[in-house]
Write a protein that holds these residues in place. Structure first.
Motif, PDB file in Angstrom:
ATOM      1  N   THR A 528       1.818  -3.483   1.546  1.00 31.33           N
ATOM      2  CA  THR A 528       1.200  -2.254   2.027  1.00 31.33           C
ATOM      3  C   THR A 528       1.692  -2.053   3.452  1.00 31.33           C
ATOM      4  O   THR A 528       1.527  -2.944   4.303  1.00 31.33           O
ATOM      5  N   ILE A 530       1.522   0.001   6.937  1.00 29.99           N
ATOM      6  CA  ILE A 530       0.517   0.765   7.662  1.00 29.99           C
ATOM      7  C   ILE A 530       1.099   1.208   8.997  1.00 29.99           C
ATOM      8  O   ILE A 530       1.624   0.403   9.762  1.00 29.99           O
ATOM      9  N   GLN A 535      -0.597   4.975   5.370  1.00 30.25           N
ATOM     10  CA  GLN A 535      -0.272   3.732   4.684  1.00 30.25           C
ATOM     11  C   GLN A 535       0.203   4.040   3.273  1.00 30.25           C
ATOM     12  O   GLN A 535      -0.101   5.084   2.708  1.00 30.25           O
TER      13      GLN A 535
END
Length: 666
Positions: A528, A530, A535
């Motif tokens: 993930t 960000i 994100q």
């Protein structure tokens, strides 16, 4: 036909001439300077001979030495390309005296057209329309100033022996004349060895249209239609196209016949270009004649299905023109873009460096001389990946030429080709060319020589945030590069599994003064990424053998890109964009800027040609401090803020390196 020729040039034009000679079974001899020992044109020829050090005046401009090499190697003729000795009448005479054929016009024609002022006098006698101005011999500064006042501002000063935009100044007001004249003369003497200038009325929103002419030794002369070369920066061409948009049959015929008349008036032989400046209402004026092959000749080749270098060789060997006027026709539309090593955002300053990564679009083999079914794309270049763009020569990397059945198709193909071009190691104008091709004015053929200046906002837009997908490509490239796991040792793995926790990684990039602090969080499904409030889930799904071309799953999208790491910089090529990222180093923000520290450095290697202030002098922000010359163009270094000059570090004539401190001030 010749069996061996010497090519008295370098770079892409030397490679271009060698390609046609090879197709015709003619052997070639290259000459090269010490800086070009490993150059592409050296490898393109059958033989190569070293002629001197890097500076052109010590190598490529040594006519006597080049003639000696031609004789020693058994060459029968010399092709001068363009630039260097191509329009040097003394060199053409020396070739003839040595029993060599100069593949170009007679020396008398070069002399007649070599001086802009003399050529305009000749055209005036032939009743060819001329722009109001002064083209005489009187070079007294006060006299020229008075002539400029008489003509009316804006006035264009131009080196009489010049070309390529060098030694040209547009003067808006009488008070600016003397300084502009001095600068123009300095540049003219440096580039051409002749500081004579002419002055003429600077037309508002003119177009630059040129006619390709060709004559043989039997009295035949034709025109191969026109090229529009209006899109220029600093009086140097950026985009050229053929035919000229909006050209009527009647206007084309009038300009073509005028060009042929000009060529016949000087007993012309070979390839030449008669250049006109044209008003938006269709009226046109003679500007000059270039007595050589032009850089932009490929667009003419594409729309006419001819090989102009082959025509040069045949005419120089005494053969008649391959085609007569009635046999020449226009097929489709062609556009040429000049890819330069330069920084458009910094006033088009040339860029010096090594092509550490160079990926060109897939070129189609363009069969020169085949009139039917021309190829859609061609690239002419004199450099390869690993080659260096030096400060000694023109910073051109390549010429990209596209063909389409009409202008819209050619524009689409050019946009596609530019989106595929990748360069790392130095600055290039590719991004600028992409914006130029897509700009409203160029797309709509609203052309004039001030197009770039008129459309600054569109061509140099404010920086926008980098898409998260681009940042994701850079981040996953770094993760991939750090993975040295052999499948057995868990301690060398960069995979993100951790017991009872998630791996978090922080990466910090910078682009055009904007910082991007990213966090990567590993999960079983990938990462993930960000960036502030943004994100997305990212997964690396493909990487090629050289670990540069990546495919990632970015949310619901599949994104492809090439990521090249060069030092502390990450270059991302994706979706037609080239984004250069650097690691954001906090130490860079802890100190003072160059202006705050009271120092100015050279933006590129060059020579100091004028000091405009002295130690102890007060200066205002924007006031000129000194003038550097690099690649035969002058660049003014101005004060970044108000202050007092403390010390000038160099004298007039001194060579300075890139980044050298030029002066100190407070």
């Amino acid at each position: 036909m010749f069996t061996k020729i010497l090519i008295a040039n370098r770079g892409e034009i030397a490679c271009r001439v060698a390609a046609t000679a090879r197709r015709l079974g003619i052997k070639t001899v290259a000459v090269y300077s010490e800086a070009d020992a490993l150059a592409k044109h050296v490898a393109a020829c059958d033989e190569a001979v070293l002629i001197g050090p890097a500076p052109a005046k010590e190598s490529y401009l040594l006519g006597d030495k080049i003639i000696a090499v031609a004789l020693a190697t058994g060459a029968q003729a010399i092709h001068p390309g363009y630039g260097f000795l191509s329009e040097n009448s003394e060199f053409a005479d020396a070739c003839a005296a040595a029993g060599l054929v100069f593949i170009g016009p007679p020396a008398s024609a070069i002399r007649a057209m070599g001086s802009k002022s003399a050529a305009k006098t000749l055209m005036e006698q032939a009743q060819v329309p001329l722009v109001p101005g002064y083209h005489g011999e009187n070079q007294d500064a006060d006299f020229l100033h008075a002539q400029a006042d008489r003509i009316g501002y804006p006035v264009l000063l131009k080196a009489s022996a010049g070309g390529g935009g060098k030694g040209m100044r547009v003067i808006e007001a009488s008070a600016d004349f003397k300084a502009a004249l001095a600068s123009c003369k300095r540049e003219a003497i440096s580039s051409f060895g002749d500081d004579k200038v002419l002055a003429e009325k600077y037309l508002q929103r003119p177009r630059h249209i040129e006619i390709q002419v060709f004559a043989d030794t039997l009295g035949n002369c034709v025109y191969l239609f026109e090229r529009d070369c209006s899109v220029q920066r600093r009086h140097q061409k950026v985009l050229e196209e053929a035919p000229a948009p909006g050209m009527t049959v009647e206007r084309r015929t009038a300009m073509g016949e005028a060009a042929v008349a000009a060529a016949k008036a000087v007993g012309y032989v070979g390839a030449g270009t008669v250049e006109f400046i044209a008003n938006q209402d269709g009226s046109f004026y003679f500007m000059e004649m270039n007595t050589r092959l032009q850089v932009e000749h490929p667009v003419t080749e594409m729309i006419t299905g001819t090989d102009l270098v082959e025509w040069q060789l045949r005419v120089a060997s005494g053969e008649p023109l391959p085609l007569q006027q009635s046999q020449l026709q226009i097929h489709g539309h062609a556009i040429e873009a000049r890819v330069y090593a330069e920084n458009p955002e910094k006033g088009f300053l040339p860029s010096i460096g090594t092509l550490v990564h160079a990926r060109t679009p897939q070129a189609v083999n363009f069969e020169l001389g085949a009139q039917a079914n021309p190829a859609s794309f061609r690239i002419d270049s004199g450099v390869r990946e690993g080659d260096t763009i030096s400060p000694f020569y023109d910073p051109m990397i390549a010429k990209m030429i596209v063909w389409g059945k009409d202008r819209n198709e050619a524009l689409a193909r050019m946009a596609q080709a530019l989106a595929q071009y990748q360069i790392v190691g130095l600055s290039s104008n590719i991004g600028f060319l992409q914006r130029l091709i897509h700009s409203t004015a160029f797309s709509n053929a609203d052309l004039d020589t001030g197009l770039i200046e008129r459309n600054q906002a569109e061509l140099f837009p404010a920086a926008v945030p980098i898409p998260l997908s681009i940042l994701a490509l850079a981040a996953l490239c770094l993760v991939q590069a750090e993975d040295h796991n052999d499948g057995q040792n868990p301690w060398t793995s960069s995979h993100g599994w951790r017991m009872n926790s998630s791996l978090l990684r922080s990466l910090s990039f910078e682009h055009e003064g904007q910082k991007y602090d990213l966090t990567l969080r590993y999960s079983a499904h990938g990462w993930t990424i960000i960036n502030g409030a943004e994100q997305a889930t990212v997964r690396l799904v493909g990487v090629n053998a050289d670990e540069q071309s990546l495919t990632i799953q970015f949310g619901a999208q599949t994104v492809h890109g090439t990521v090249v790491r060069h030092g502390e910089h990450i270059h991302v090529f994706s979706q037609g964009q080239h984004i250069e990222l650097s690691y954001a180093d906090p130490l860079l923000h802890a100190g003072e800027s160059e202006a705050e520290a009271g120092r100015l450095t050279a933006p590129m290697p060059g020579k100091i040609v004028a000091l405009l202030v002295g130690a102890g002098q007060s200066v205002k922000k924007g006031e000129p401090l000194l003038i550097m010359e690099a690649m035969k163009m002058e660049h003014t270094i101005a004060a970044p803020k108000d202050g007092i000059v403390k010390e000038m570090m160099y004298l007039i004539g001194d060579q300075v390196s890139d980044g050298a401190q030029l002066l100190t001030f407070e």
